[in-house]
Design an enzyme around this catalytic site. Structure first.
Site, short mmCIF file in Angstrom:
data_model
loop_
_atom_site.label_atom_id
_atom_site.label_comp_id
_atom_site.label_asym_id
_atom_site.label_seq_id
_atom_site.Cartn_x
_atom_site.Cartn_y
_atom_site.Cartn_z
CB SER A 416 -12.80 2.37 -29.26
OG SER A 416 -12.80 3.31 -28.22
CG HIS A 437 -13.34 0.63 -33.34
ND1 HIS A 437 -12.71 -0.40 -32.68
CD2 HIS A 437 -12.66 1.75 -33.02
CE1 HIS A 437 -11.69 0.09 -32.00
NE2 HIS A 437 -11.64 1.38 -32.18
CG ASN A 487 -10.02 -1.24 -27.92
OD1 ASN A 487 -8.84 -1.40 -28.26
ND2 ASN A 487 -10.70 -0.16 -28.22
#
Ligand SMILES: CC(C)(COP(=O)(O)OP(=O)(O)OC[C@H]1O[C@@H](n2cnc3c(N)ncnc32)[C@H](O)[C@@H]1OP(=O)(O)O)[C@@H](O)C(=O)NCCC(=O)NCCSC(=O)/C=C/CCCCCCCCCCCCC(=O)O
Length: 720
Positions: A416, A437, A487
C-alpha cells in the site's frame, strides 16, 4: 440504429446500437419509423421489439443527458406511441433490460424474456428516476409495494424473479451454456409465436397505463422512506422516486406522468445527478489510459498467491470464484491451514446466505491448491505476494519468485505504500513487476490500484488491468509514489484531522463533520476500525515518531495518535482507541481518557484550544485532500481526475453523490479552494499540505474547470 423486417407477417424491430443498445435519439427515431411502417402495412398482424447482439436496451443513452439530446423525441413520447399502437406489440428481452429499456418493455403489450436476462430500473444510481413512465407503469403492473422497492433501490432482478412479480408474460428457458446467438434465435422464435397467437386478441387490459393501482397506506411510504434514508443516506433521487410512485396511486395516469416529469426535471439538473453520472463514466474510463493498448495484455490462466493471511486468502478468493486456479503458498502449515479455512468459511457463508449454491462453492474451492513449496509456482502466469509490509521482506520474496517462476510470469506486489521500483530491482524482470494494491477485505472491496514502476511494460500493465476486470474489480492505474494515490491523499486529510485535535477539536467533532458530509464514518472511527498501529507503523517507517529525527520545519500532529498506541488503544480490536467500545461492538463512545490526553497534549505543544466551526473542519480536511489530488495529477501519478474520484469513492467511502474529491472541487469552485488553502497555509506555515498545487493555482487563476481542462489536454495528447 434499428432494423426492420417481417417474419410470418410479424414486423420485427431490432435495436442495433452496440454495445448495450442504449436508447439514443437515432434508436428512438428508428423505433418510431418501425412502428409507423408496421402500422401502415396491412399484411403485418403484430410487432416484436428485440435488441440485437447481446442485450435489450440497457437504458436511455446517458451521454444524452448532458448534451440535451434526450429532450428531442423524448423517450416518454416514444413509449406512449408504442403503447397506443393498434397492433399487438411483444417485447423480447435478453441481456439487461435496464432503465429506459424496461420502460420500453412496460409500454409494450406483452413481455417475454430469456431466463438468463435481468431487468431493473437503476436510474436512482444516476441521480434521476425512471422518468419515461416507469414510476407510473410499474406500480400499475405489479403493485406499489414491489414497484417502489425496485425503483427506490435501483437493484436489478433476475428474469425468473421478474416473472414471479408479474412483470413478464412468459420466460424462454436458456441454459448458461448456450451462446448469445442461440439465446437470441430462441427468443425471437418464441416472440413471433406469441405475437401470432395474440394477433387477433383485444388489447383491452394490455396497455399498462390503463390498469388501476391498488392504494397502500401512508405507513408503507413512511417505512420505506425511513429505510431509504438509512440505506441511501444523503441521496435525493430514491426519496423523490418514492414521491413519484406515490403519485401513481393518487392520480390518474396522465396526471401521475406530469408529477413524474416535474420531479425528473428537478433531479435532472441537480448536482447529485451530475456527480453520479460522472462516476458512471469515470468508472468505465479507468481502462482507457493514454499510451496503453489494453489488447496487448496476455491471458492469465493460472495464478499464485504468496501469504495465506487475511489479505492473501482474500485475494485468492477473487480468482477461484472466477474459475482461475490458484496455488496459495505460505511458509508454515499452521498459517496455510488457517488461510484455507478462512476461504472455506467464506464460501460456506455464501451458501448459507443463499448467494451461491453448494455445487458452485465446491467448484470454486476445487480451484484452490494450498502449498508450502515455492516450486509449485514454476508454471503460473501471474503471482501476487501478500506478505508483511516491509521492503526487505518483499524484495527477498520477489527475488525468490524471479528464480522459480517461468520467464513470462508477471510478478505482482501487494503493497500500500512501498516503492515498486525498489522491489522490482530485486528481480531480473523489472518490466514484469507491478504493484497490485488490493483494498481490505480483498474479496469484498472492488477497488484495485495497479501501480506501474518506471520499467513496468505496457504488456504487463495491460495484462494486469485485464485480469483485474475479469475478477470483477475496478482497476485504476496509478504512478509509483509514496502511498500511490489513495493513501498519499489520505495523509494530508488525516494530518488535518489530527491538527484540528491539537487546536481544539475532539475526535467526535471531526468525525461528525465528515459523517455529515457523507462519508460512512469519520477518520478517527476509520482508524479505530483499521487499527491505530497501522498508522504508527507507517510513521515509524517514515522516521517521524522519534522527535530527534523529525524535520523541524514540518509540524508534527500525531503525538496523541502515538501515545494511544503506547497505551495499547489500537482501536476496535482492543475495545479502545480514539473511542471506547463495548465488547464485540463497533460503535464507539467518546472516551474521557482520550479527551484528557488530547487537551494535555495541546497544552504541552503550546496550543491554546479554541472552538472550531464545522465549516473549518470540513474545509481543512477536504481541501488538504483535494490539494494533494491536484499534486498527483500534475506529477503524472494519476492519469485522470476521474481515476482519483473512483479511488476515493470505492476505496475510502467518499460520498458518491458528491462525485469524488476532484469532481467536488470543480463543483465548489477552484478559486475558492485555492484561496482557502492560501489562507490556511498562512495560519499554519509549517504544514506542507498547505503548499498549493501548481495545477490548482493555474486553473484557479484562469477560472477553468479541472474536468474540462483535463479532457482537452488528453484529446490534444491523443492527437499528437
Ligand atoms: C450492465 C451494463 C448494461 C453492461 O455492463 P458491461 O458489460 O460491464 O459494460 P459496460 O462497460 O458497463 O458498458 C459498455 C459501454 O457501454 C456504455 N454504456 C452502458 N450503458 C450505457 C447507457 N445507458 N448509456 C450510454 N452508454 C452506456 C458504457 O459507458 C461503456 O462504454 P465504453 O465502452 O466505456 O465507451 C452496464 O453498462 C450498465 O449497467 N449500464 C447502465 C444501465 C443504466 O443505468 N441504465 C439506466 C440509464 S438511465 C435511463 O434509462 C433513464 C430513463 C428515463 C429518463 C428518460 C429521459 C427523458 C428525458 C426527457 C423528458 C422530457 C419530457 C418532455 C415531456 C414531453 O414532451 O412529453
Amino acid at each position: 440504429m434499428t432494423s426492420y423486417k417481417t417474419i410470418k407477417d410479424v414486423a420485427v424491430i431490432t435495436i442495433e446500437n452496440p454495445p448495450v443498445n442504449a436508447l439514443s435519439l437515432a434508436v428512438r427515431e428508428g423505433i418510431l419509423d418501425g412502428l409507423s411502417r408496421a402500422s401502415k402495412d396491412d399484411t403485418v398482424c403484430a410487432i416484436v421489439i428485440i435488441g440485437g447482439g447481446r442485450t435489450f436496451p440497457a437504458g436511455a443513452d446517458i451521454s444524452e443527458f448532458a448534451n440535451g439530446k434526450a429532450f428531442t423525441k423524448p423517450l416518454p413520447q416514444i413509449i406512449e406511441k408504442i403503447e397506443s399502437t393498434q397492433k399487438p406489440i411483444v417485447c423480447a428481452i435478453h441481456g439487461t433490460a435496464f432503465g429506459g429499456g424496461l420502460e420500453v418493455a412496460l409500454g409494450c403489450h406483452y413481455r417475454i424474456a430469456s431466463t438468463r436476462s435481468k431487468v431493473g430500473l437503476p436510474e436512482v444510481n444516476l441521480g434521476i428516476l425512471p422518468g419515461a413512465g416507469g414510476t407510473q407503469r410499474l406500480p400499475r403492473l405489479i403493485g406499489v409495494w414491489l414497484a417502489a422497492e425496485m425503483i427506490c433501490s435501483g437493484k436489478p432482478i433476475e428474469a425468473v424473479d421478474a416473472d414471479a412479480k408479474g412483470i413478464l408474460d412468459d420466460l424462454v428457458e436458456i441454459s448458461s451454456l448456450e451462446s448469445v446467438q442461440t439465446e437470441y434465435d430462441k427468443l425471437l422464435d418464441a416472440a413471433i409465436t406469441l405475437a401470432l397467437r395474440v394477433k387477433n386478441h383485444s388489447l383491452e387490459g394490455k396497455r399498462v397505463s390503463q390498469l388501476k393501482v391498488e392504494p397502500v397506506s401512508d405507513f408503507f411510504y413512511e417505512q420505506l422512506a425511513l429505510q431509504i434514508s438509512k440505506n441511501a443516506r444523503g441521496m435525493n433521487a430514491p426519496l423523490q422516486a418514492l414521491k413519484a410512485v406515490k403519485a401513481s396511486a393518487m392520480f390518474p395516469f396522465k396526471e401521475g406522468m406530469q408529477r413524474e416529469q416535474q420531479i425528473l426535471g428537478r433531479l435532472f439538473v441537480s448536482s447529485q445527478a451530475k456527480a453520479l453520472q460522472h462516476i458512471f463514466f469515470a468508472e468505465r474510463q479507468t481502462m482507457k489510459i493514454p499510451g496503453i493498448d489494453m489488447k496487448k495484455g496476455v491471458p492469465i490462466k493460472f495464478v499464485g498467491v504468496i501469504g495465506a493471511g487475511m489479505m492473501g486468502s482474500g485475494i485468492a478468493i477473487n480468482f477461484i470464484k472466477k474459475g482461475i486456479p490458484v496455488v496459495l503458498i505460505d511458509a508454515e502449515q499452521e498459517f496455510l491451514d488457517r488461510g484455507v479455512k478462512a476461504i472455506e468459511d467464506y464460501f460456506k457463508g455464501r451458501v448459507k446466505k443463499g448467494k451461491t449454491t453448494r455445487f458452485l462453492a465446491d467448484r470454486s474451492l476445487g480451484y484452490l491448491r494450498p502449498s508450502l513449496h515455492y516450486e509449485d509456482l514454476s508454471n503460473v502466469d501471474l503471482v501476487i505476494e501478500a506478505v508483511f509490509e516491509n521492503l526487505d521482506v518483499k524484495k527477498s520474496v520477489l527475488k525468490h519468485l524471479d528464480e522459480i517462476c517461468k520467464p513470462q510470469t508477471i510478478l505482482c506486489t501487494n503493497t500500500s505504500t512501498l516503492d515498486i521500483d525498489q522491489i522490482a530491482s530485486a528481480t531480473n524482470r523489472p518490466d514484469r513487476v507491478i504493484g497490485t494494491h488490493f483494498f481490505s477485505p480483498a474479496n469484498v472491496m472492488r477497488l484495485m490500484e495497479n501501480v506501474a514502476g518506471s520499467k513496468t511494460s505496457e504488456r504487463t500493465i495491460a495484462s494486469v488491468m485485464q485480469i483485474s476486470k475479469t475478477i470483477s474489480k475496478i482497476p485504476v492505474l496509478v504512478g509509483n509514489c509514496f502511498g500511490f494515490i489513495g493513501n498519499r491523499m489520505l495523509f494530508p486529510y488525516n494530518n488535518q484531522a489530527n491538527a484540528l485535535l491539537q487546536e481544539g477539536a475532539f475526535p467526535h467533532d471531526v468525525d461528525k463533520v465528515l459523517y455529515d458530509f457523507g462519508f460512512p464514518m469519520g477518520l478517527f472511527q476509520m482508524s479505530d476500525l483499521a487499527g491505530n498501529d497501522i498508522g504508527l507503523h507507517i510513521r515509524k517507517a517514515q522516521g517521524i515518531v522519534d522527535p530527534s529525527q523529525r524535520d523541524p520545519n514540518e509540524r508534527y500532529v500525531s503525538t496523541t495518535a502515538d501515545k494511544l498506541c503506547e497505551m495499547k488503544r489500537f482501536g476496535v480490536k482492543s475495545s479502545k482507541g480514539w473511542y471506547s467500545y463495548a465488547k464485540g461492538s463497533r460503535k464507539g463512545r467518546p472516551d474521557k481518557e482520550v479527551m484528557d490526553l488530547i487537551v494535555e497534549n495541546s497544552k504541552a505543544e503550546g496550543f491554546v484550544r479554541r472552538n472550531i466551526s464545522a465549516k473549518e473542519i470540513e474545509e481543512r480536511c477536504l481541501y488538504a485532500l483535494i490539494n494533494e489530488g491536484f499534486k498527483c495529477l500534475e506529477e503524472g501519478m494519476a492519469y485522470k481526475p476521474g481515476d482519483i474520484d473512483i479511488i476515493w469513492i470505492y476505496g475510502y467511502g467518499f460520498p458518491p453523490q458528491k462525485g469524488g474529491p476532484m469532481h467536488y472541487a470543480d463543483a465548489v469552485g477552484l478559486k475558492k479552494i485555492y484561496d482557502s488553502i492560501l489562507q490556511y497555509g498562512k495560519a499554519d506555515p509549517k504544514t506542507s499540505a498547505w503548499k498549493p498545487s501548481k495545477l490548482l493555482e493555474q486553473l484557479a487563476s484562469s477560472g477553468k474547470k479541472l474536468a474540462k481542462y483535463w479532457t482537452k489536454k488528453l484529446k490534444a495528447q491523443s492527437n499528437l
